[in-house]
Design an enzyme around this catalytic site. Structure first.
Site, mmCIF file in Angstrom:
data_model
loop_
_atom_site.group_PDB
_atom_site.id
_atom_site.type_symbol
_atom_site.label_atom_id
_atom_site.label_comp_id
_atom_site.label_asym_id
_atom_site.label_seq_id
_atom_site.Cartn_x
_atom_site.Cartn_y
_atom_site.Cartn_z
ATOM 1 C CG LEU A 107 45.883 -85.346 4.573
ATOM 2 C CD1 LEU A 107 45.934 -85.482 3.055
ATOM 3 C CD2 LEU A 107 47.181 -85.844 5.205
ATOM 4 C CD GLU A 121 50.732 -85.895 -1.835
ATOM 5 O OE1 GLU A 121 51.483 -86.866 -1.638
ATOM 6 O OE2 GLU A 121 49.559 -85.833 -1.386
#
Length: 208
Positions: free
Chosen positions: A29, A36
């Site tokens: 990522l 999150e």
């Protein structure tokens, strides 16, 4: 929906994507958002996870997604892990984890006692499931990264504007935030900012 789709498990895709549908960079990522990630863990694990593996929520992922998870967090605890790789992948040292050569094989292994099933990546699996007719997932939990515009080299298929070519009707519709919270079973802020990154929680469902 075809008659066969009604017999398969309900699958929810869960993914974070930029406005340009970027979802990854260099096998990982491009952002680090602890809040999150807690949302992802809470949603995919469930509010009251069962201690019995066959009754836990299931996460389905491709080999690259599996390998991108740090070894200390692999397999994802409190969830049944299914890893898909056409060439196979060694998960013999990972409890509550099985390897499958195809998505149909993985789905056939699900128990009728299983709770929710989530598709968690990567881009090839998302694309296959979102572009099939009918789609192999019936719900998408989308964390939309609003800003900044992160550089990515892996992308999510644009699904929100897809329509049925025969009648022009949109395939997907965006749920209200209240509908998202009802499905989750807990409250969550719609708009969020973390470490200078702004993002929004969305839910899309098939427009029956």
């Amino acid at each position: 929906m075809s008659s066969t789709s009604s017999t398969r498990p309900s699958i929810t895709a869960i993914v974070a994507a930029t406005a340009q549908n970027g979802i990854g960079l260099n096998g990982g990522l491009p952002w680090r958002l602890p809040g999150e990630m807690k949302y992802f863990a809470r949603v995919t694990t469930g509010e009251n996870p069962s201690e019995a593996p066959e009754q836990q929520n299931t996460v389905i992922m491709g080999r690259k997604t599996w390998e991108s998870i740090p070894s200390k967090f692999r397999p994802l605890k409190g969830r049944r892990n299914l890893v898909i790789s056409s060439k196979g992948v060694d998960v013999s040292n990972s409890p509550n984890t099985t390897s499958h050569t195809s998505l149909p094989s993985a789905l056939s292994s699900l128990s009728s006692k299983s709770s929710r099933t989530f598709l968690i990546g990567g881009s090839q699996l998302y694309t296959a499931c979102l572009t099939s007719s009918p789609p192999m997932v019936d719900r998408v939990l989308l964390t939309r990264i609003l800003s900044p515009d992160y550089q990515c080299d892996a992308f999510l298929e644009e699904f929100t504007s897809h329509s049925n070519s025969e009648n022009g009707k949109k395939v997907w519709k965006k749920s209200t935030h209240e509908e998202l919270q009802d499905w989750l079973g807990f409250e969550v802020d719609e708009e969020n900012e973390e470490k200078g990154t702004k993002y929004r929680y969305e839910m899309w469902v098939l427009d029956q």
